[in-house]
Design a protein around this motif. Structure first.
Motif, short mmCIF file in Angstrom:
data_model
loop_
_atom_site.label_atom_id
_atom_site.label_comp_id
_atom_site.label_asym_id
_atom_site.label_seq_id
_atom_site.Cartn_x
_atom_site.Cartn_y
_atom_site.Cartn_z
N UNK A 1 -3.05 0.18 -8.59
CA UNK A 1 -3.10 1.23 -7.38
C UNK A 1 -2.11 1.91 -7.34
N UNK A 2 -0.98 1.51 -7.30
CA UNK A 2 0.38 2.06 -7.34
C UNK A 2 0.51 3.35 -8.53
N UNK A 3 0.41 2.65 -9.84
CA UNK A 3 0.62 3.63 -10.75
C UNK A 3 -0.46 4.89 -10.73
N UNK A 4 -2.06 4.53 -10.48
CA UNK A 4 -2.77 5.67 -10.20
C UNK A 4 -2.52 6.50 -9.25
N UNK A 5 -1.93 6.21 -8.19
CA UNK A 5 -1.89 7.12 -7.18
C UNK A 5 -0.57 7.83 -7.22
N UNK A 6 0.35 7.26 -7.98
CA UNK A 6 1.65 7.82 -8.64
C UNK A 6 1.67 8.77 -9.36
N UNK A 7 0.42 9.06 -10.38
CA UNK A 7 0.51 9.94 -11.34
C UNK A 7 -0.18 11.26 -10.97
N UNK A 8 -0.51 11.17 -9.39
CA UNK A 8 -1.17 12.46 -9.02
C UNK A 8 -0.09 13.50 -8.73
N UNK A 9 1.21 13.31 -8.51
CA UNK A 9 2.24 14.41 -8.24
C UNK A 9 2.55 14.86 -9.87
N UNK A 10 2.88 13.99 -10.81
CA UNK A 10 2.97 14.65 -12.17
C UNK A 10 1.87 15.38 -12.57
N UNK B 1 0.78 -1.18 -0.07
CA UNK B 1 -0.03 0.05 0.23
C UNK B 1 0.67 1.13 0.14
N UNK B 2 0.24 2.48 -0.28
CA UNK B 2 0.89 3.67 -0.44
C UNK B 2 1.51 4.08 1.08
N UNK B 3 2.68 4.71 0.98
CA UNK B 3 3.29 4.86 2.14
C UNK B 3 2.89 6.24 2.46
N UNK B 4 3.17 7.11 3.65
CA UNK B 4 2.98 8.46 4.02
C UNK B 4 3.31 9.37 2.83
N UNK B 5 2.20 10.32 2.77
CA UNK B 5 2.45 11.24 1.54
C UNK B 5 1.92 10.76 0.26
N UNK B 6 1.51 9.62 0.10
CA UNK B 6 0.86 9.27 -1.10
C UNK B 6 -0.70 9.33 -1.17
N UNK C 1 -6.79 -0.06 -4.44
CA UNK C 1 -6.14 -0.28 -3.18
C UNK C 1 -7.01 -1.14 -2.02
N UNK C 2 -8.18 -1.05 -2.23
CA UNK C 2 -9.19 -2.05 -1.60
C UNK C 2 -9.08 -3.40 -2.03
N UNK C 3 -8.72 -3.47 -3.26
CA UNK C 3 -8.54 -5.10 -3.90
C UNK C 3 -7.35 -5.55 -3.59
N UNK C 4 -6.43 -4.51 -3.73
CA UNK C 4 -5.07 -5.00 -3.12
C UNK C 4 -5.08 -5.47 -1.80
N UNK C 5 -5.69 -5.07 -0.86
CA UNK C 5 -5.81 -5.32 0.79
C UNK C 5 -6.55 -6.61 0.83
N UNK C 6 -7.71 -6.65 0.00
CA UNK C 6 -8.38 -7.96 -0.07
C UNK C 6 -7.28 -9.18 -0.54
N UNK C 7 -6.80 -8.97 -1.69
CA UNK C 7 -5.92 -10.12 -2.25
C UNK C 7 -4.79 -10.29 -1.25
N UNK C 8 -4.15 -9.38 -0.60
CA UNK C 8 -3.16 -9.70 0.37
C UNK C 8 -3.66 -10.31 1.59
N UNK C 9 -4.82 -10.28 1.85
CA UNK C 9 -5.53 -10.91 3.05
C UNK C 9 -5.58 -12.33 2.69
N UNK C 10 -5.79 -12.70 1.50
CA UNK C 10 -6.19 -14.02 1.00
C UNK C 10 -4.76 -14.76 0.88
N UNK C 11 -3.96 -13.71 0.22
CA UNK C 11 -2.34 -14.61 0.03
C UNK C 11 -1.72 -14.68 1.55
N UNK C 12 -1.97 -13.87 2.70
CA UNK C 12 -1.37 -14.11 3.91
C UNK C 12 -1.89 -15.38 4.34
N UNK C 13 -3.23 -15.54 4.31
CA UNK C 13 -4.25 -16.70 4.67
C UNK C 13 -3.67 -17.94 4.27
#
Length: 631
Positions: A286-295, A24-29, A235-247
């Protein structure tokens, strides 16, 4: 005593609930999915209450943050003056006059500028130093309250919740509060002060240029909202898939022996790759879309810069504004969009933090055990007479499990408790140790109501050996010594000998110094049981509780342990929960339970002679054992 009630062998949770670390995104993202609080206002006020004792510190933090920001805001304006000193001779020559660069004036301006930077940094350091102390003291108090609360919660609280959820509240949610207090709180102050200060300074330079820059704000807000909305879905989808992967990883790791035994490695890998693929896709988006905000924000900012440069150039030619002021204004324009972006991100972080605080407060508001009594019994003076008088109990008030139970156990007697699954055998033991409180009637030890005794001192009278063993990550010596504080090496070894565990311990590479791993899987199930029995022997309790204590060992070892346990039970009141009825023939009293009630009681011979429920159970087990032996 051996504190094993309610714990299961090898019980471990994966990463605690909440936001998994490392993704997930770190602080400032932008676009970080924040969990929303159910009651933001009340939770915010309650969290703010933890900051009240540090009012003076917070005032100092606010003042330091404001001064640090104010001093840094003045620097572009002063730097513009230095630029004007450099440009003045050039402008004079263009007008036909001779003029030299005033390096002394420039040097004094640069010295002032350096001083402002140093002062701003010192105030920034002071602000961070104070806020770190406040944040850690608040979280220290919060952790202590949570830890104390966990010790006061009844067993039913832990029965109704997963370990992962409790750990998430104690660790992740408290850490989230800590990080926000230490970082985001001061960022809010600096962002607001920077935004106001920059607007004021720009207005002093040129109201027209300020208006041009402010007109780009609506476009910035539209971009932020659009990008955050789109990225949040991924990001919501990422967290869901991450939970499945951890389990999946946790299941495959804890059950790797079964996976290999059934040859399911390929299916396990395929499942991992399937989930990992979906996680990759959602994380990348998620990372790509959130990353384009600064450009995009830079693009909008550059549009504003172009407009400022064009209009500013015209103003310079008309001598309505100096070159230094134009350069200062461009620096302010660069500072203008950053606090807006930070504030939008911090608002999301605070929303998530208040949600974390709400989860912690829910834990702190849970109903505690009934008030603690101050009474005690000296273990050396306890006879071990136990009586249940008209006991009523139910996990739910409208669904009673035990009604009007009456049992009288004399000192030194061995009491066997038998019955089908769900009959209430373990419930009876939980009531005896006050893990649950009776709804009616009373339980007494030596005539003393156990509700009049301090829980810790009451439980110190008992030694428990459960079917589900519990050993912690440490040496074998430490695991046995857990039974009694301050036990000597000789006493630990003696307990191991009595439990017939000494021989196998000495065959291990490090002997008593062998370190058990997190699940104690580097020794067999039967060996784990031997260690828990040794622990109970070391505790030397007044009353014993044995729940199928020999169910995980071989027949020969069972005979040896039974002999050791018989020696240990001599002169002590013992409660034995048994499924194999052949092991409790010599019990002084057998309680036959069904549906929460004691339907029969007596010795083995007396119950067989009655030909009732116990006789049916015994004869069915005996016939099954005979059939197995015949096969």
């Amino acid at each position: 005593m051996s504190r094993e009630a309610g714990r299961k062998d090898g019980q471990r949770s994966g990463p605690p609930g909440g936001r998994p670390m490392g993704f997930g995104p770190g602080p400032g993202m932008m676009g970080m999915p924040g969990q929303k609080a159910k009651n933001f206002k009340s939770s915010f006020k309650r969290l703010a209450g933890y900051l009240k004792p540090f009012r003076l510190h917070l005032i100092a933090v606010f003042v330091a943050a404001i001064l640090s920001t104010v001093f840094s805001i003045f620097t572009p304006k002063i730097l513009g003056r230095a630029t004007d000193k450099l440009v003045e001779p050039i402008m004079a020559r263009l007008e036909g006059a001779e003029a030299a660069v005033d390096f002394r004036a420039i040097a004094s301006i640069l010295a002032l500028l350096a001083g402002l930077y140093v002062i701003s940094s010192l105030f920034g350091f002071f602000q961070q130093y104070l806020m770190a102390g406040v944040a850690q003291k608040v979280v220290y108090r919060l952790r202590n309250e949570v830890n104390e609360k966990l010790g006061k919660l009844p067993l039913k609280f832990f029965d109704a919740r997963s370990n992962g959820d409790i750990l998430s509240r104690v660790v992740n949610d408290v850490d989230n509060i800590s990080n926000t207090l230490q970082q985001s709180l001061t960022q809010i102050i600096t962002s607001v002060v920077t935004l106001i200060g920059v607007i004021v300074m720009m207005l002093t330079i040129s109201p027209l240029l300020t208006l041009i820059l402010v007109l780009t704000l609506p476009l910035s807000f539209i971009v932020i909202a659009a990008v955050a909305k789109r990225s949040q879905l991924y990001f919501k989808s990422q967290q869901t898939e991450l939970g499945l992967l951890n389990g999946h990883v946790e299941e495959m790791y804890t059950g790797h022996t079964v996976v290999k035994a059934f040859g399911r490695e390929r299916q396990s890998i395929d499942r991992f790759e399937e989930i990992n693929g979906r996680l990759y896709a959602s994380s990348w988006k998620a990372q790509f879309i959130s990353g384009i905000i600064m450009p995009l924000m830079s693009l909008i900012g550059n549009i504003g810069y172009v407009a400022i440069c064009v209009v500013g150039g015209v103003l310079v030619t008309r001598q309505s504004i100096s070159v230094g002021d134009i350069l200062a204004f461009i620096q302010y324009a660069r500072q203008f969009t950053m606090p807006i972006t930070q504030t939008a991100n911090i608002a999301n972080i605070i929303q998530s933090t208040i949600a974390s605080a709400e989860r912690v407060f829910e834990l702190l508001d849970e109903e505690e055990e009934s008030p603690e009594a101050a009474g005690s019994l000296k273990q050396s003076a306890v006879r071990g007479d136990v009586e249940f008088r008209n006991v009523r109990f139910g996990y739910k008030e409208d669904a009673p499990l035990i009604e009007d139970m009456n049992i009288e156990v004399k000192s030194g007697q061995t009491v066997a408790i038998v019955g089908p699954t769900g009959a209430g055998k373990t419930t009876l033991v939980n009531l005896l140790m006050r893990f649950y409180e009776v709804n009616g009637g009373a339980i007494t030890i030596d005539g003393r109501d156990i509700r009049e005794l301090e829980r810790g001192k009451l439980r110190s009278l008992f030694g428990m050996v459960l079917q589900d063993t519990w050993l912690f990550n440490g040496t074998i010596r430490d695991n046995i010594a857990y039974g009694r504080a301050g036990a000597t090496e000789a006493e630990v070894v003696s307990a191991a000998v009595a439990a017939h565990a000494d021989h196998f311990i000495r065959t291990l590479p490090e002997g008593y110094d062998t370190v058990l791993n997190e699940e104690a899987s580097n020794i067999s199930q039967g060996q784990k049981q031997l260690l828990t029995i040794a622990r109970a022997i070391l505790a030397d309790p007044a009353i014993l509780i044995l729940d199928e204590a020999t169910s995980s060992v071989d027949t020969r070892t069972e005979v040896q342990i039974q002999q050791a346990m018989n020696n240990l039970m001599t002169g002590r009141t013992s409660f034995v929960i048994a499924h194999r009825l052949s092991t409790i023939r010599d019990a002084d009293l057998i309680l036959v339970m069904n549906k929460g009630s004691v339907i029969e009681q007596g010795t083995h011979e007396e119950l067989l002679a009655k030909g009732g429920f116990y006789a049916e159970l015994y004869n069915s087990q005996f016939s099954e054992e005979t059939e197995v032996q015949a096969v």
